[in-house]
Design a protein around this motif. Structure first.
Motif: not given
Lengths: 130, 320
Positions: B25, B85-91, B95-96, B100
């Protein structure tokens, strides 16, 4: 697709395994192992949140545009080292408990505690009678 | 599983496995730390403790049905919670979208080092890291307060002789370790100074350095290791690391900037950042390494003391 949440489910499963060990096992070392598993599940939660599809490790280099989020990495990096320091503190407490009670099983410790409590109560009542 | 030795070994394997999760990851720095700490130091500490407390768990009779119920209930509530929650790996997950992007786009201009994790750790969030270092230092003091034997009893000639003969059995391990230790120490220094450009930094370097010393202690005995590294010297270094870190903040304050604002350390802001990060990474490295060594020394000392007591009791029992 709801399957995109699988990272969170892995975290929940690991976290519950850790919690179960902490609740169900009387051995103090096993409790600390359970806490360590719980802790690692939180680390995985943070790091999996930081992952960006197609991103790269957050070290700037030529020709890379997409990076994973560096902030959770920083938080977890320090948390791991703090985690081992606090685990060491817990283990130190286990050693002292073992010296004081001669056992690291929760049941034995409780039993010994109750015994001493009964004895002191007995002595107190005897003192009152005399 | 009733054998605690197997439990501890499995925990070490699990830590190494989660370190490989972190690499997958993209968190190389975190993986590095987890591999050094989880699979190395914490496994070792647990092994030392089970040599003191005994390696088997007592069988319990009570049924863990209630615990299972609580755990399943909490788990299903948490899973229900993940549906938002937002899906895994979504840009474009939330949080992004806050700090960041600034770290990723501006850190090269503002701090001037390629490893973003190091620049966030040591510069943007230096205050936070300072807190973590103080926590580590406090934990070290706590272990010392709990386990320190205080005044060391005179060396019992007989027991040290037994220990020496025991160590000579593992001749191959001793010689291989002797050859490896300089390289481990060198690698720790490389990790310390290369943290600006690749994965690494004070935390990892400190742990690796401590691992080398602990390896030495395990094979050659505590008394020999004490001759190499004085324990009060280690305690001094642990405090000096925290002090160095704090002083960098105070110097930048005296130069008219905020606490831990390294721009004021040199005439050129980027040069000031470099200097500040170098110094505080040293502080972190020193504190982490010496606290880890200190913790291990205290554990090993306790263990030695108990074994000596048992031996003395046995000898007294025999003479009676």
């Amino acid at each position: 697709m709801i399957i995109g949440l699988y990272n969170d489910w892995v975290v929940v499963v690991l976290m519950m395994i850790g919690l179960y060990i902490v609740i169900a096992h009387g051995n103090l070392i096993k409790k600390i192992v359970g806490l360590a598993i719980f802790q690692t599940s939180v680390f995985i939660l943070y790091i999996s949140m930081a992952k960006v599809e197609g991103g790269s490790a957050p070290i700037l280099a030529e020709g890379i545009k997409q990076f994973s989020n560096p902030l959770p990495h920083v938080l977890i990096l320090t948390a791991i080292v703090v985690g081992v320091a606090t685990t060491a503190l817990g283990l130190a407490l286990v050693i002292r408990i073992n010296e004081a009670y001669g056992s690291i099983e929760e049941e034995d410790i409780q039993h010994l505690d109750n015994q001493t409590q009964d004895e002191t109560e007995l002595q107190a009542t005897e003192g009152e009678q005399s | 599983m009733k054998d605690l030795f197997a439990v501890v070994m499995l925990l070490g394997i699990y830590s190494l496995l989660s370190a490989s999760f972190f690499v997958a990851m993209d968190a190389v720095d975190v993986a590095f730390t987890e591999a050094a700490v989880g699979a190395g130091i914490s496994t070792l500490l647990m092994l030392v403790v089970i040599t003191i407390t005994g390696r088997s768990e007592k069988t319990t009779r009570h049924k863990p049905l209630l615990a299972l119920l609580v755990v399943v209930f909490t788990g299903s509530m948490l899973i229900y919670g993940t549906f938002d929650m937002p899906y895994f790996g979504i840009a474009d997950a939330p949080i992004h979208s806050h700090v960041a992007p600034r770290y990723i786009q501006e850190s090269m201009k503002e701090v001037g080092i390629p490893n973003i994790v190091t620049s966030v750790l040591a510069s943007y969030r230096a205050f936070d890291t300072f807190g973590e270092v103080v926590v580590i230092f406090t934990a070290g003091i706590g272990v010392m307060a709990l386990l320190s034997v205080g005044r060391r009893p005179e060396e019992n000639e007989k027991t040290t002789a037994i220990d020496d003969s025991m160590h000579e059995q593992y001749l191959v391990i001793r010689i291989v370790t002797k050859m490896l230790i300089p390289f481990i120490l060198l690698y720790a220094l490389y990790v310390q100074f290369h943290g600006d450009f690749g994965p690494g930094g004070g935390f990892q370097a400190g742990v690796i350095f401590a691992a080398a010393i602990i390896l030495y202690t395990m094979l050659f005995g505590l008394t020999t290791a004490r001759k190499v590294i004085n324990q009060s010297f280690i305690q001094f270094i642990a405090a000096a690391g925290v002090l160095l870190y704090g002083c960098v903040g105070i110097v930048s304050m005296l130069n008219g900037a905020n606490f831990f604002d390294y721009n004021a350390l040199a005439s050129d802001p980027v040069a000031g950042q470099h200097l500040g990060i170098l110094l505080i990474e040293w502080g972190v490295g020193c504190t982490v390494a010496s606290v880890m060594i200190m913790i291990f020394f205290n554990f090993a000392e306790r263990r030695e003391m108990q074994q000596n007591n048992e031996k003395i009791n046995n000898i007294e029992g025999d003479s009676l």
